[in-house]
Design a protein around this motif. Structure first.
Motif, PDB file in Angstrom:
ATOM      1  N   THR A 496      -0.981  -6.724 -11.319  1.00  0.00           N
ATOM      2  CA  THR A 496      -0.625  -5.390 -10.853  1.00  0.00           C
ATOM      3  C   THR A 496       0.701  -5.461 -10.107  1.00  0.00           C
ATOM      4  O   THR A 496       0.842  -6.243  -9.159  1.00  0.00           O
ATOM      5  CB  THR A 496      -1.711  -4.826  -9.923  1.00  0.00           C
ATOM      6  OG1 THR A 496      -2.963  -4.798 -10.610  1.00  0.00           O
ATOM      7  CG2 THR A 496      -1.340  -3.419  -9.463  1.00  0.00           C
ATOM      8  N   TYR A 497       1.654  -4.649 -10.543  1.00  0.00           N
ATOM      9  CA  TYR A 497       2.980  -4.589  -9.908  1.00  0.00           C
ATOM     10  C   TYR A 497       3.072  -3.255  -9.171  1.00  0.00           C
ATOM     11  O   TYR A 497       3.118  -2.190  -9.798  1.00  0.00           O
ATOM     12  CB  TYR A 497       4.075  -4.726 -10.958  1.00  0.00           C
ATOM     13  CG  TYR A 497       3.969  -6.015 -11.745  1.00  0.00           C
ATOM     14  CD1 TYR A 497       4.577  -7.181 -11.289  1.00  0.00           C
ATOM     15  CD2 TYR A 497       3.231  -6.081 -12.926  1.00  0.00           C
ATOM     16  CE1 TYR A 497       4.473  -8.381 -11.988  1.00  0.00           C
ATOM     17  CE2 TYR A 497       3.105  -7.271 -13.634  1.00  0.00           C
ATOM     18  CZ  TYR A 497       3.723  -8.414 -13.163  1.00  0.00           C
ATOM     19  OH  TYR A 497       3.602  -9.600 -13.863  1.00  0.00           O
ATOM     20  N   LEU A 498       3.063  -3.313  -7.857  1.00  0.00           N
ATOM     21  CA  LEU A 498       3.031  -2.101  -7.049  1.00  0.00           C
ATOM     22  C   LEU A 498       4.449  -1.589  -6.812  1.00  0.00           C
ATOM     23  O   LEU A 498       5.269  -2.270  -6.179  1.00  0.00           O
ATOM     24  CB  LEU A 498       2.339  -2.388  -5.719  1.00  0.00           C
ATOM     25  CG  LEU A 498       0.862  -2.807  -5.860  1.00  0.00           C
ATOM     26  CD1 LEU A 498       0.282  -3.226  -4.514  1.00  0.00           C
ATOM     27  CD2 LEU A 498       0.043  -1.675  -6.460  1.00  0.00           C
ATOM     28  N   PRO A 499       4.764  -0.403  -7.310  1.00  0.00           N
ATOM     29  CA  PRO A 499       6.137   0.116  -7.245  1.00  0.00           C
ATOM     30  C   PRO A 499       6.662   0.225  -5.816  1.00  0.00           C
ATOM     31  O   PRO A 499       6.017   0.801  -4.942  1.00  0.00           O
ATOM     32  CB  PRO A 499       6.014   1.505  -7.884  1.00  0.00           C
ATOM     33  CG  PRO A 499       4.787   1.426  -8.738  1.00  0.00           C
ATOM     34  CD  PRO A 499       3.850   0.519  -8.002  1.00  0.00           C
ATOM     35  N   GLY A 500       7.841  -0.354  -5.604  1.00  0.00           N
ATOM     36  CA  GLY A 500       8.525  -0.223  -4.328  1.00  0.00           C
ATOM     37  C   GLY A 500       7.941  -1.034  -3.185  1.00  0.00           C
ATOM     38  O   GLY A 500       8.511  -1.040  -2.092  1.00  0.00           O
ATOM     39  N   ARG A 501       6.839  -1.730  -3.405  1.00  0.00           N
ATOM     40  CA  ARG A 501       6.224  -2.489  -2.317  1.00  0.00           C
ATOM     41  C   ARG A 501       6.961  -3.818  -2.107  1.00  0.00           C
ATOM     42  O   ARG A 501       7.430  -4.438  -3.051  1.00  0.00           O
ATOM     43  CB  ARG A 501       4.749  -2.746  -2.586  1.00  0.00           C
ATOM     44  CG  ARG A 501       3.902  -1.493  -2.543  1.00  0.00           C
ATOM     45  CD  ARG A 501       4.018  -0.789  -1.180  1.00  0.00           C
ATOM     46  NE  ARG A 501       3.309   0.471  -1.144  1.00  0.00           N
ATOM     47  CZ  ARG A 501       2.039   0.593  -0.762  1.00  0.00           C
ATOM     48  NH1 ARG A 501       1.366  -0.473  -0.387  1.00  0.00           N
ATOM     49  NH2 ARG A 501       1.475   1.772  -0.747  1.00  0.00           N
ATOM     50  N   THR A 502       7.011  -4.225  -0.837  1.00  0.00           N
ATOM     51  CA  THR A 502       7.685  -5.458  -0.465  1.00  0.00           C
ATOM     52  C   THR A 502       6.649  -6.549  -0.181  1.00  0.00           C
ATOM     53  O   THR A 502       5.441  -6.368  -0.412  1.00  0.00           O
ATOM     54  CB  THR A 502       8.558  -5.250   0.778  1.00  0.00           C
ATOM     55  OG1 THR A 502       7.707  -5.097   1.928  1.00  0.00           O
ATOM     56  CG2 THR A 502       9.436  -4.015   0.637  1.00  0.00           C
ATOM     57  N   HIS A 503       7.129  -7.649   0.377  1.00  0.00           N
ATOM     58  CA  HIS A 503       6.243  -8.752   0.736  1.00  0.00           C
ATOM     59  C   HIS A 503       5.343  -8.382   1.904  1.00  0.00           C
ATOM     60  O   HIS A 503       4.273  -8.969   2.082  1.00  0.00           O
ATOM     61  CB  HIS A 503       7.103  -9.958   1.134  1.00  0.00           C
ATOM     62  CG  HIS A 503       6.447 -11.283   0.956  1.00  0.00           C
ATOM     63  ND1 HIS A 503       6.160 -11.819  -0.274  1.00  0.00           N
ATOM     64  CD2 HIS A 503       6.020 -12.199   1.859  1.00  0.00           C
ATOM     65  CE1 HIS A 503       5.596 -13.007  -0.122  1.00  0.00           C
ATOM     66  NE2 HIS A 503       5.498 -13.253   1.164  1.00  0.00           N
ATOM     67  N   PHE A 504       5.766  -7.396   2.697  1.00  0.00           N
ATOM     68  CA  PHE A 504       5.114  -7.138   3.969  1.00  0.00           C
ATOM     69  C   PHE A 504       4.279  -5.863   4.014  1.00  0.00           C
ATOM     70  O   PHE A 504       3.593  -5.616   4.995  1.00  0.00           O
ATOM     71  CB  PHE A 504       6.160  -7.102   5.083  1.00  0.00           C
ATOM     72  CG  PHE A 504       6.994  -8.358   5.147  1.00  0.00           C
ATOM     73  CD1 PHE A 504       6.399  -9.594   5.255  1.00  0.00           C
ATOM     74  CD2 PHE A 504       8.376  -8.293   5.065  1.00  0.00           C
ATOM     75  CE1 PHE A 504       7.157 -10.760   5.302  1.00  0.00           C
ATOM     76  CE2 PHE A 504       9.144  -9.451   5.114  1.00  0.00           C
ATOM     77  CZ  PHE A 504       8.544 -10.689   5.233  1.00  0.00           C
ATOM     78  N   ASP A 505       4.326  -5.038   2.990  1.00  0.00           N
ATOM     79  CA  ASP A 505       3.519  -3.814   3.002  1.00  0.00           C
ATOM     80  C   ASP A 505       2.644  -3.711   1.761  1.00  0.00           C
ATOM     81  O   ASP A 505       2.184  -2.633   1.402  1.00  0.00           O
ATOM     82  CB  ASP A 505       4.414  -2.574   3.139  1.00  0.00           C
ATOM     83  CG  ASP A 505       5.389  -2.403   1.971  1.00  0.00           C
ATOM     84  OD1 ASP A 505       5.364  -3.217   1.026  1.00  0.00           O
ATOM     85  OD2 ASP A 505       6.198  -1.451   2.015  1.00  0.00           O
ATOM     86  N   LEU A 506       2.385  -4.837   1.129  1.00  0.00           N
ATOM     87  CA  LEU A 506       1.689  -4.836  -0.160  1.00  0.00           C
ATOM     88  C   LEU A 506       0.269  -4.297  -0.059  1.00  0.00           C
ATOM     89  O   LEU A 506      -0.219  -3.645  -0.983  1.00  0.00           O
ATOM     90  CB  LEU A 506       1.661  -6.258  -0.730  1.00  0.00           C
ATOM     91  CG  LEU A 506       1.113  -6.367  -2.153  1.00  0.00           C
ATOM     92  CD1 LEU A 506       2.185  -5.932  -3.163  1.00  0.00           C
ATOM     93  CD2 LEU A 506       0.659  -7.789  -2.463  1.00  0.00           C
ATOM     94  N   TYR A 507      -0.424  -4.557   1.042  1.00  0.00           N
ATOM     95  CA  TYR A 507      -1.841  -4.228   1.136  1.00  0.00           C
ATOM     96  C   TYR A 507      -2.102  -2.776   1.523  1.00  0.00           C
ATOM     97  O   TYR A 507      -3.243  -2.342   1.590  1.00  0.00           O
ATOM     98  CB  TYR A 507      -2.524  -5.161   2.138  1.00  0.00           C
ATOM     99  CG  TYR A 507      -2.963  -6.486   1.551  1.00  0.00           C
ATOM    100  CD1 TYR A 507      -4.311  -6.824   1.471  1.00  0.00           C
ATOM    101  CD2 TYR A 507      -2.037  -7.400   1.074  1.00  0.00           C
ATOM    102  CE1 TYR A 507      -4.724  -8.033   0.940  1.00  0.00           C
ATOM    103  CE2 TYR A 507      -2.430  -8.613   0.535  1.00  0.00           C
ATOM    104  CZ  TYR A 507      -3.777  -8.929   0.471  1.00  0.00           C
ATOM    105  OH  TYR A 507      -4.180 -10.133  -0.064  1.00  0.00           O
ATOM    106  N   GLY A 508      -1.050  -2.033   1.781  1.00  0.00           N
ATOM    107  CA  GLY A 508      -1.241  -0.658   2.206  1.00  0.00           C
ATOM    108  C   GLY A 508      -1.706   0.251   1.087  1.00  0.00           C
ATOM    109  O   GLY A 508      -1.213   0.196  -0.041  1.00  0.00           O
ATOM    110  N   VAL A 509      -2.675   1.111   1.404  1.00  0.00           N
ATOM    111  CA  VAL A 509      -3.132   2.164   0.494  1.00  0.00           C
ATOM    112  C   VAL A 509      -3.161   3.449   1.305  1.00  0.00           C
ATOM    113  O   VAL A 509      -3.950   3.578   2.246  1.00  0.00           O
ATOM    114  CB  VAL A 509      -4.525   1.863  -0.089  1.00  0.00           C
ATOM    115  CG1 VAL A 509      -4.995   3.031  -0.960  1.00  0.00           C
ATOM    116  CG2 VAL A 509      -4.517   0.568  -0.898  1.00  0.00           C
ATOM    117  N   GLY A 510      -2.289   4.379   0.953  1.00  0.00           N
ATOM    118  CA  GLY A 510      -2.159   5.571   1.775  1.00  0.00           C
ATOM    119  C   GLY A 510      -1.699   5.187   3.167  1.00  0.00           C
ATOM    120  O   GLY A 510      -0.729   4.450   3.337  1.00  0.00           O
TER     121      GLY A 510
END
Length: 542
Positions: A496-510
């Motif tokens: 899964t490639y999360l658009p615009g996510r970095t190394h430090f905010d990957l786990y965020g949902v909403g």
């Protein structure tokens, strides 16, 4: 990766970092190209109240500006602070030493003599235990106050005199957070395990333990006959047993609240004096993978009510921990029922955060067109190059840094006992013989492809990977290459490639910074309990 795999302390236990201005970074780049014409000396005096002589790595930190209480490196902008160093032995109370970074050959990001004139601040630190590259300033280290250098021209006028006067202060906020976290541990919540490994003790010739926090499933004490699936989680570069506890307690709270199913979470510490061992079997660090799978896991499963089978053992880790969990699933496919690795360090060395290590005349500092290889990006802008980052680590010490940590895991042993360097630290030229060893032993894409007939039955469908398309350390590139190999082999990868996510905010949902843990745990639980149809009792944070 480097933190490259390194993570923030607010999320994955990396020292907090800011960003430098583009103007100053440009000045640093110019400084590196200017021929030094002067020698820059700093006189540093030992503390006057020493009870006994001290030794360590004496570090000089210099930065443009005024009014700072601390002068230190900025991991996300290694060109923003000059670092010089020299080793000192048996330094007595009040004695002085001269530090000439250029003469020592330890100057980052470039010669001190080429620094443009201006207003600067300088601070000295004695790294007593040589742990600065991994842990930063520790309470046993000695520091000076910040010395102002107004209108300073390198090499002109009186030498700056710096007095080491006090021990480094522990971060009060971090200390308070740790104290609070430890106060929340106890039966049915979290328990520390320190297991002395026979394999690792034999390898090192001294007692070596595997350390972890055991996070209990919600309801464990009440349901005295029930057994539970187990997740083995490990942190990224910069993590420790202490700062991984908060993440484990947060997972327990989510299970208690009903957003995550009940499972054991084993928060593994993969830090070591050399950086992170990543639970890999290594000629330098020792048989960490074998120790985990043949000693520690059986010990835990005997002590706690765990499923004790592959379909109930899972892996999750971020950054260097992401690579660790990938390699454990690939190298021990009969032990684990699947990995959910996030932002892992490079799994295919055709893209080692950018450079192709197998290319003819490969160089990790310069692209074929002569431009610099970047290592960090933010908001679409390059924050640091691989050369800048490496030279900063070299100045802080040839031990414990992210680049050196890779070599302690991946490289063959050198004649002097330390691992062979994968590339020349001055030129950036890659050592093809060392890379060949990396390829055969630790290029995960190669290992999967070359051993697929034997791995197919236990790996198909079991590799899950999440990474942001804007990963800070460009780790999405290698992920695509590993996915292509698995797809070609029929390995049914779940990437899964999360658009615009970095190394430090990957786990965020909403608005929930940990929302991805819910998804990952639900997918694991469905493997362990395919007929349970567990559903969250409460809605996740929107």
């Amino acid at each position: 990766m480097p933190h490259y795999g390194r993570t923030t302390q607010s999320f994955f236990s990396m020292r907090s970092m800011g960003a430098a201005t583009l103007l100053f970074a440009t000045a640093c780049a110019v400084a590196q190209t200017t021929s030094p014409a002067r020698h820059v000396h700093f006189t540093v005096q030992a503390p006057t109240n020493l009870a006994a002589p001290i030794s360590g790595r004496l570090l000089i930190f210099l930065k443009a500006g005024t009014g700072e209480k601390t002068v230190d490196v900025n991991q996300l902008s290694p060109a923003s602070t000059w670092v010089g160093a020299r080793e000192v032995q048996g330094w007595s109370a009040g004695a002085s030493v001269d530090v000439d970074p250029d003469a020592e050959g330890i100057a980052s990001p470039g010669p001190f003599a080429a620094i443009p004139a201006g207003d600067y601040e300088v601070q000295a630190v004695l790294d007593v235990d040589h742990t600065y590259n991994y842990k930063g300033r520790q309470p046993e280290d000695w520091v000076s106050t910040v010395v102002a250098l107004p209108h300073w021209t390198p090499g002109e006028g009186a030498e700056p005199v710096i007095q080491l006067s006090a021990h480094a202060e522990a971060n009060p906020q971090q200390a308070a957070m740790l104290a609070t976290a430890k106060g929340q541990t106890g039966p049915g919540v979290a328990q520390v395990e320190e297991f002395q490994s026979t394999l690792l003790t034999k390898f090192w010739g001294r007692p070596v333990s595997i350390k972890a926090w055991v996070i209990f499933p919600s309801g464990y004490a009440e349901h005295t006959t029930e057994r539970y699936p187990t997740v083995y989680f490990t942190h990224g570069f910069g993590g420790t047993l202490d700062n991984i506890l908060g993440r484990g307690l947060a997972v327990h709270e989510r299970m208690k609240a009903g957003t995550m199913p009940p499972m054991f979470w084993i928060m593994l510490d993969e830090s070591c004096p050399q950086g992170t061992h990543e639970f890999a079997d290594s000629v330098n660090n020792g048989p960490w993978g074998a120790a985990l799978t043949t000693e520690f896991i059986p010990y835990l499963e005997h002590k706690y009510r765990m499923d004790g089978k592959a379909a109930g053992r899972f892996l999750n880790g971020h950054s260097s921990g992401g690579w660790a969990t990938l390699q454990l699933q690939i190298n021990y496919p009969k032990i684990f029922g699947g990995t959910w690795s996030t932002s892992p360090d490079s799994s295919d060395f055709h893209d080692f955060t950018g450079p192709d290590l197998y290319a003819a005349n490969a160089n990790v500092y310069r692209k074929p067109d002569g431009s610099a290889w970047p290592i960090m990006r933010m908001d679409g802008k390059v924050m640091a190059t691989l050369e800048q980052y490496t030279k900063m680590e070299q100045a802080l010490g040839p031990y414990g840094g992210q680049i050196a940590s890779f070599e302690w895991v991946f490289s063959p042993k050198g004649d002097g006992g330390a691992p062979k360097q994968m590339f020349n630290r001055v030129t950036g030229d890659v050592d093809a013989a060392v890379v060949s060893y990396w390829h055969d032993h630790y290029d995960l894409a190669h290992i999967v492809e070359s051993n697929w007939p034997g791995l197919k039955g236990n790996l198909t469908g079991r590799i899950h990977l999440f990474v942001g398309t804007a990963d800070t350390f460009y780790l999405d590139g290698a992920a695509h290459k590993l996915e292509a190999v698995l797809t070609r082999l029929g390995g049914e990868p779940h990437f899964t490639y999360l658009p615009g996510r970095t190394h430090f905010d990957l786990y965020g949902v909403g608005k929930d910074p940990m929302g991805l843990f819910d998804q990952i745990s639900l997918e694991m639980y469905a493997v362990a309990r395919p007929n349970a149809h567990w559903k969250a009792r409460v809605a996740a944070v929107p």
